[in-house]
Write a protein that holds these residues in place. Structure first.
Motif, PDB file in Angstrom:
ATOM      1  N   TYR A  93      53.846  39.349  23.381  1.00  0.00           N
ATOM      2  CA  TYR A  93      54.081  40.702  22.871  1.00  0.00           C
ATOM      3  C   TYR A  93      55.226  40.713  21.867  1.00  0.00           C
ATOM      4  O   TYR A  93      56.045  39.789  21.796  1.00  0.00           O
ATOM      5  CB  TYR A  93      54.409  41.670  24.021  1.00  0.00           C
ATOM      6  N   THR A  94      55.282  41.799  21.110  1.00  0.00           N
ATOM      7  CA  THR A  94      56.469  42.183  20.365  1.00  0.00           C
ATOM      8  C   THR A  94      56.596  43.696  20.467  1.00  0.00           C
ATOM      9  O   THR A  94      55.651  44.385  20.881  1.00  0.00           O
ATOM     10  CB  THR A  94      56.406  41.731  18.892  1.00  0.00           C
ATOM     11  N   THR A  95      57.758  44.221  20.103  1.00  0.00           N
ATOM     12  CA  THR A  95      57.928  45.670  20.063  1.00  0.00           C
ATOM     13  C   THR A  95      58.563  46.071  18.745  1.00  0.00           C
ATOM     14  O   THR A  95      59.458  45.390  18.244  1.00  0.00           O
ATOM     15  CB  THR A  95      58.804  46.199  21.222  1.00  0.00           C
ATOM     16  N   THR A  96      58.082  47.167  18.194  1.00  0.00           N
ATOM     17  CA  THR A  96      58.751  47.862  17.109  1.00  0.00           C
ATOM     18  C   THR A  96      59.367  49.127  17.705  1.00  0.00           C
ATOM     19  O   THR A  96      59.255  49.366  18.903  1.00  0.00           O
ATOM     20  CB  THR A  96      57.750  48.207  15.988  1.00  0.00           C
ATOM     21  N   PHE A  97      60.004  49.928  16.878  1.00  0.00           N
ATOM     22  CA  PHE A  97      60.628  51.128  17.436  1.00  0.00           C
ATOM     23  C   PHE A  97      59.590  52.048  18.085  1.00  0.00           C
ATOM     24  O   PHE A  97      59.828  52.611  19.150  1.00  0.00           O
ATOM     25  CB  PHE A  97      61.378  51.908  16.354  1.00  0.00           C
ATOM     26  N   ARG A  98      58.423  52.169  17.473  1.00  0.00           N
ATOM     27  CA  ARG A  98      57.436  53.136  17.938  1.00  0.00           C
ATOM     28  C   ARG A  98      56.414  52.560  18.912  1.00  0.00           C
ATOM     29  O   ARG A  98      55.818  53.305  19.683  1.00  0.00           O
ATOM     30  CB  ARG A  98      56.691  53.753  16.746  1.00  0.00           C
ATOM     31  N   ARG A  99      56.185  51.243  18.885  1.00  0.00           N
ATOM     32  CA  ARG A  99      55.038  50.718  19.612  1.00  0.00           C
ATOM     33  C   ARG A  99      55.337  49.411  20.341  1.00  0.00           C
ATOM     34  O   ARG A  99      56.187  48.633  19.938  1.00  0.00           O
ATOM     35  CB  ARG A  99      53.855  50.492  18.657  1.00  0.00           C
ATOM     36  N   PRO A 152      62.300  30.253  29.876  1.00  0.00           N
ATOM     37  CA  PRO A 152      60.982  30.690  29.402  1.00  0.00           C
ATOM     38  C   PRO A 152      61.127  31.894  28.485  1.00  0.00           C
ATOM     39  O   PRO A 152      62.073  32.678  28.602  1.00  0.00           O
ATOM     40  CB  PRO A 152      60.255  31.072  30.699  1.00  0.00           C
ATOM     41  N   VAL A 153      60.192  32.037  27.569  1.00  0.00           N
ATOM     42  CA  VAL A 153      60.228  33.187  26.661  1.00  0.00           C
ATOM     43  C   VAL A 153      58.801  33.596  26.330  1.00  0.00           C
ATOM     44  O   VAL A 153      57.992  32.790  25.900  1.00  0.00           O
ATOM     45  CB  VAL A 153      61.039  32.874  25.372  1.00  0.00           C
ATOM     46  N   ARG A 154      58.503  34.847  26.597  1.00  0.00           N
ATOM     47  CA  ARG A 154      57.158  35.370  26.351  1.00  0.00           C
ATOM     48  C   ARG A 154      57.136  36.440  25.263  1.00  0.00           C
ATOM     49  O   ARG A 154      56.065  36.812  24.802  1.00  0.00           O
ATOM     50  CB  ARG A 154      56.567  35.968  27.647  1.00  0.00           C
ATOM     51  N   GLY A 155      58.291  36.959  24.864  1.00  0.00           N
ATOM     52  CA  GLY A 155      58.302  38.047  23.894  1.00  0.00           C
ATOM     53  C   GLY A 155      59.288  37.829  22.769  1.00  0.00           C
ATOM     54  O   GLY A 155      60.303  37.146  22.931  1.00  0.00           O
ATOM     55  N   PHE A 156      58.982  38.416  21.623  1.00  0.00           N
ATOM     56  CA  PHE A 156      59.870  38.420  20.463  1.00  0.00           C
ATOM     57  C   PHE A 156      60.087  39.871  20.049  1.00  0.00           C
ATOM     58  O   PHE A 156      59.128  40.627  19.848  1.00  0.00           O
ATOM     59  CB  PHE A 156      59.251  37.648  19.300  1.00  0.00           C
ATOM     60  N   VAL A 157      61.358  40.271  19.921  1.00  0.00           N
ATOM     61  CA  VAL A 157      61.704  41.616  19.466  1.00  0.00           C
ATOM     62  C   VAL A 157      62.588  41.473  18.233  1.00  0.00           C
ATOM     63  O   VAL A 157      63.686  40.913  18.324  1.00  0.00           O
ATOM     64  CB  VAL A 157      62.428  42.422  20.556  1.00  0.00           C
ATOM     65  N   PRO A 158      62.157  41.938  17.067  1.00  0.00           N
ATOM     66  CA  PRO A 158      62.963  41.753  15.858  1.00  0.00           C
ATOM     67  C   PRO A 158      64.209  42.627  15.886  1.00  0.00           C
ATOM     68  O   PRO A 158      64.170  43.756  16.399  1.00  0.00           O
ATOM     69  CB  PRO A 158      62.010  42.190  14.740  1.00  0.00           C
ATOM     70  N   PRO A 159      65.320  42.151  15.369  1.00  0.00           N
ATOM     71  CA  PRO A 159      66.519  42.988  15.276  1.00  0.00           C
ATOM     72  C   PRO A 159      66.238  44.287  14.528  1.00  0.00           C
ATOM     73  O   PRO A 159      65.525  44.296  13.524  1.00  0.00           O
ATOM     74  CB  PRO A 159      67.502  42.100  14.501  1.00  0.00           C
TER      75      PRO A 159
END
Length: 293
Positions: free
Chosen positions: A162-168, A136-143
Motif C-alpha cells: 500500500y501507499t497513502t496520499t492525503f486523501r486516499r 519488515p516493511v509493507r508500506g511506503f508513505v511519501p513525505p
C-alpha cells in the motif's frame, strides 16, 4: 470501491481506524515516543510508525530510536518507509501551483518532483536501510503525502502492499486486483501545529472530517512530532481516539490493507513476522546509473 456493512452490497471490511506517527528519526524520537505514550494512555492500540532513514535534520540517538522501534515491532506495531531524506531537493519550476505546493504547502515533499530513476534509487536505499536492521516493511508513505508521476512509476515497480496520499489509501500491485491500484477515500485527520491559526482551526476541521467519514471503511489519524508540544492538540487527539474506538477497530495500515484483500473481520494486531520481503525494482530507467545511497 469497497462496500461497507449496510451499503446494500456484499458486506465489506468492518470500519477501521489507522493511527500513524510520522517523521520518525533519531532527531524526533523523543517526541514520537511521547506521542505513542499519550495514545496508549487511552488504549493499547497497534500503531504505524513512518520512519525516515536519512532524515534531513541531524541530532538524536540512532541506537535509542532503533531499540524503541524494535520494541514497537515486538508489540505488534508496523514500520513503514517514509521517504528517504524527507526533504524536497529537486529543481523547482516557475509555475504558481508548483511554487505553492513546494513552498507554501511544504518544503519536505521529497518525491513530488523526482524523476522515476531517482525516486526508485531513494526507495531502494530506504529498503536496504530497513533490511540492514532486520525490519519488515509493507508500506511506503511519501513525505507530505506528495508524489509526482515519476515517483508513482517507480513505486509500482516495488512489491509494497500500500501507499497513502492525503486523501486516499491505495492498495498496490497485483494484490489490488488486475495489477492496478484500488483506493479508499480517507482524508487524514491531521493537526497544523506549526502556527497559531493552524493550531486553532485544525482540531475543528478534524472533528468535521471525522463526522463526514463516519460511514467510510477507514479513518486515519496522523500525528507529527510538533503535535506533542501543544497540550491542547494532544488532548484533542486522545479524545478523538477514544471516540473513534467506540465504533472502529484499530489496525496498522498493513493490517487494513490485508483486511481489504480478505474482507474478513479484522484482527487488532498485525504481526511483523508475517510480512514478506520487498523485491527490488526492475523498472528500466533511462539516464545515468543510480548513485549509491
Amino acid at each position: 470501491m469497497f462496500p461497507t456493512e449496510g451499503s446494500g452490497g456484499q458486506a465489506g471490511p468492518a470500519p477501521a481506524l489507522c493511527v500513524s506517527i510520522h517523521d520518525v528519526a533519531p532527531a524526533t524520537w523523543d517526541e514520537c515516543a511521547r506521542l505513542a505514550a499519550a495514545l496508549r494512555e487511552v488504549a493499547d492500540i497497534p500503531l504505524t510508525w513512518l520512519v525516515v532513514p536519512q532524515y534531513h535534520r541531524g541530532g538524536g540517538d540512532p541506537v535509542r530510536m532503533e531499540a524503541g522501534l524494535d520494541e514497537a515491532l515486538a508489540r505488534g506495531d508496523e514500520l513503514a518507509l517514509h521517504g528517504f531524506t524527507h526533504l524536497d531537493t529537486a529543481p523547482r519550476g516557475p509555475g504558481l501551483s508548483e511554487r505553492f505546493l513546494r513552498g507554501t504547502y511544504s518544503h519536505e515533499g521529497e518525491f513530488v518532483a523526482l524523476p522515476a530513476n531517482e525516486a526508485a534509487r531513494r526507495i531502494q536505499c530506504g529498503l536496504d536501510w530497513f533490511a540492514a536492521r532486520g525490519w519488515p516493511v509493507r508500506g511506503f508513505v511519501p513525505p507530505a503525502w506528495l508524489m509526482g508521476e515519476g515517483a508513482w512509476q517507480a513505486l509500482r515497480a516495488f512489491d509494497f502492499d500500500y501507499t497513502t496520499t492525503f486523501r486516499r489509501f491505495h492498495l498496490l500491485g497485483s494484490r489490488a486486483g488486475a495489477g492496478s491500484a484500488a483506493t479508499v477515500l480517507s482524508p487524514s485527520l491531521v493537526y497544523a501545529a506549526r502556527n497559531r491559526s493552524g493550531r486553532l482551526a485544525s482540531p475543528l476541521l478534524a472533528d468535521v472530517l471525522a463526522l463526514a467519514l463516519a460511514r467510510q471503511p477507514l479513518i486515519r489519524l496522523s500525528l507529527h512530532p510538533p503535535d506533542v508540544r501543544h497540550p491542547r492538540l494532544l488532548r484533542h487527539a486522545q479524545a478523538t481516539l477514544a471516540r473513534l474506538l467506540a465504533t472502529r477497530t484499530a489496525l496498522t495500515k498493513a493490517g487494513f490493507a490485508q483486511q481489504l484483500l480478505t474482507s474478513t473481520v479484522p484482527s487488532n494486531r498485525h504481526l511483523a513476522s508475517s510480512a514478506h520481503p520487498i523485491r527490488r525494482s526492475t523498472t528500466d530507467q533511462p539516464g545515468a546509473a543510480p548513485r549509491a545511497c
